[in-house]
Design a protein around this motif. Structure first.
Motif, short mmCIF file in Angstrom:
data_model
loop_
_atom_site.label_atom_id
_atom_site.label_comp_id
_atom_site.label_asym_id
_atom_site.label_seq_id
_atom_site.Cartn_x
_atom_site.Cartn_y
_atom_site.Cartn_z
N GLU A 132 76.06 45.87 -54.84
CA GLU A 132 76.31 46.97 -53.91
C GLU A 132 77.78 47.01 -53.48
OE1 GLU A 132 74.15 49.50 -52.78
OE2 GLU A 132 73.13 48.71 -54.55
N HIS A 133 78.37 45.83 -53.28
CA HIS A 133 79.80 45.78 -52.95
C HIS A 133 80.64 46.35 -54.09
CE1 HIS A 133 79.96 43.81 -49.08
NE2 HIS A 133 79.11 42.88 -49.48
N LEU A 134 80.25 46.02 -55.32
CA LEU A 134 80.99 46.51 -56.48
C LEU A 134 80.94 48.03 -56.56
CD1 LEU A 134 82.52 45.88 -59.09
CD2 LEU A 134 80.32 45.67 -60.25
N VAL A 135 79.77 48.61 -56.31
CA VAL A 135 79.64 50.06 -56.30
C VAL A 135 80.55 50.67 -55.22
CG1 VAL A 135 78.07 51.98 -55.84
CG2 VAL A 135 77.30 50.06 -57.23
N GLY A 136 80.56 50.05 -54.05
CA GLY A 136 81.37 50.57 -52.95
C GLY A 136 82.85 50.54 -53.26
N GLN A 159 83.42 54.40 -53.90
CA GLN A 159 83.42 55.06 -52.60
C GLN A 159 84.84 55.20 -52.06
OE1 GLN A 159 80.52 52.57 -50.39
NE2 GLN A 159 79.16 54.34 -50.41
N SER A 160 85.00 56.19 -51.19
CA SER A 160 86.29 56.39 -50.52
C SER A 160 86.49 55.29 -49.49
CB SER A 160 86.31 57.75 -49.82
OG SER A 160 85.38 57.75 -48.73
N ALA A 161 87.72 55.18 -48.99
CA ALA A 161 88.00 54.17 -47.97
C ALA A 161 87.11 54.38 -46.74
CB ALA A 161 89.47 54.22 -47.58
N TYR A 162 86.93 55.63 -46.36
CA TYR A 162 86.09 55.97 -45.20
C TYR A 162 84.67 55.46 -45.42
CZ TYR A 162 84.55 59.05 -41.34
OH TYR A 162 84.05 59.56 -40.15
N GLU A 163 84.12 55.72 -46.62
CA GLU A 163 82.76 55.30 -46.94
C GLU A 163 82.66 53.77 -47.03
OE1 GLU A 163 81.40 59.13 -49.68
OE2 GLU A 163 82.63 57.50 -50.55
N PRO A 200 72.04 56.79 -38.21
CA PRO A 200 71.61 57.68 -39.30
C PRO A 200 72.77 58.41 -39.97
CG PRO A 200 70.13 57.90 -37.43
CD PRO A 200 71.29 57.08 -36.97
N ALA A 201 73.72 58.91 -39.19
CA ALA A 201 74.86 59.61 -39.77
C ALA A 201 75.73 58.66 -40.57
CB ALA A 201 75.68 60.28 -38.67
N LEU A 202 75.97 57.46 -40.05
CA LEU A 202 76.75 56.47 -40.78
C LEU A 202 76.06 56.07 -42.08
CD1 LEU A 202 77.74 54.20 -37.75
CD2 LEU A 202 79.35 55.51 -39.16
N SER A 203 74.74 55.93 -42.04
CA SER A 203 73.99 55.55 -43.24
C SER A 203 74.08 56.62 -44.31
CB SER A 203 72.53 55.28 -42.88
OG SER A 203 72.42 54.21 -41.96
N ARG A 204 74.02 57.89 -43.91
CA ARG A 204 74.15 58.98 -44.88
C ARG A 204 75.55 58.99 -45.50
NH1 ARG A 204 71.17 61.71 -40.87
NH2 ARG A 204 73.08 62.63 -40.01
N LEU A 205 76.55 58.76 -44.69
CA LEU A 205 77.93 58.75 -45.19
C LEU A 205 78.13 57.69 -46.27
CD1 LEU A 205 80.11 59.19 -41.98
CD2 LEU A 205 80.28 60.55 -44.06
N ALA A 206 77.54 56.52 -46.07
CA ALA A 206 77.80 55.38 -46.96
C ALA A 206 76.70 55.17 -47.99
CB ALA A 206 77.97 54.12 -46.12
N ASP A 207 75.70 56.08 -48.06
CA ASP A 207 74.55 55.86 -48.96
C ASP A 207 73.97 54.46 -48.73
OD1 ASP A 207 74.44 58.33 -50.38
OD2 ASP A 207 76.21 57.71 -51.50
#
Length: 257
Positions: free
Chosen positions: A154-158, A162-166, A236-243
């Motif tokens: 999961e860290h590798l995917v991020g 993912q963007s820095a924000y995500e 919930p909003a943070l979870s959606r942002l970061a999948d």
């Protein structure tokens, strides 16, 4: 009963704190019998206290044991030839130290205390005996290793997509849920154990970029940061942002055991 072993340059924490044992870790995945608990208590006979910043394991060195982090927090990291550091993950009480490095001729990574720590060494002989005499415990150890491998993926995917924000959001949420499991966080807040420099080294970002991202998260009303105390204001909003799905961080219990 485990006993503290004092080694030059190593100290205990200034005040007694709750110790986390391998039994506590394994009990999250299987229901331990009295015989299994007794066996685990008998192999965890030494507690070694170490100062914050001291290397528990040093890259390139050979060692013949793994450790249980009984108290405190640590980081697993690697330093490149030019001095750049990448932090692979944060280790919390109950986590195993030395996997997968013990499978190689010498350690691939270093592990050092983020705080003062207490570790419990378990020799390879003791671990092999555990697998031979108590296959249920061996299955639970296998389960833990697989769980940690999934977290690395999961860290590798991020970091890769993912963007820095995500990435920052994902790390903050992962810390919240993992620290809740370890009893170090409440429903939505915790004392952030990582400095901005460590967050940068974990996510492959610069310190100014991490600073700007944290500021943006505060401005967007998603987190608050008072000193070291971080609060996730809208999970919930943070979870959606970061999948992000925190349910899987606890790990499923071993089926049939």
């Amino acid at each position: 009963m485990a006993r503290l072993v004092f080694i030059e340059g190593q100290v205990t924490a200034s005040a007694p704190q709750q110790m986390t044992s391998l039994s506590d870790k394994l009990a999250r995945f299987i229901d331990l019998t009295l015989q299994e608990r007794t066996y685990l208590a008998n192999v965890q006979t030494e507690l070694v206290p170490m100062r914050a910043g001291a290397d528990i394991i040093r890259a390139g060195q050979t060692y013949r044991c793994i450790y249980v982090l009984s108290q405190g927090m640590a980081i697993r990291y690697k330093v490149l030839h030019d001095g750049r550091r990448h932090v692979l993950n944060l280790l919390l009480p109950g986590d195993l130290i030395g996997l997968p490095g013990c499978m190689f001729q010498s350690s691939l990574y270093s592990i050092s205390g983020l705080t003062d720590v207490v570790v419990c060494p378990l020799s390879f002989d003791a671990m092999f005996e555990l697998f031979r005499r108590h296959p249920r415990l061996g299955a639970a150890m296998f389960w833990i290793a697989g769980h940690e491998a999934a977290l690395f993926a999961e860290h590798l995917v991020g970091v890769g997509r993912q963007s820095a924000y995500e990435r920052v959001v994902r790390l903050l949420l992962e810390l919240l849920f993992r620290m809740q499991i370890a009893g170090l966080a409440d429903e939505r807040s915790y004392d952030l154990p990582l400095t901005q420099e460590l967050i940068a080294d974990t996510l492959g970002l610069s310190v100014p970029h991490v600073n700007r991202t944290l500021r943006r998260l505060r401005e967007d009303g998603l987190i608050s940061l008072q000193g070291a105390r971080l609060t996730c204001l809208d999970i919930p909003a943070l979870s959606r942002l970061a999948d992000f799905d925190g349910v899987n961080l606890g790990g499923q219990r071993v089926p049939g055991l």
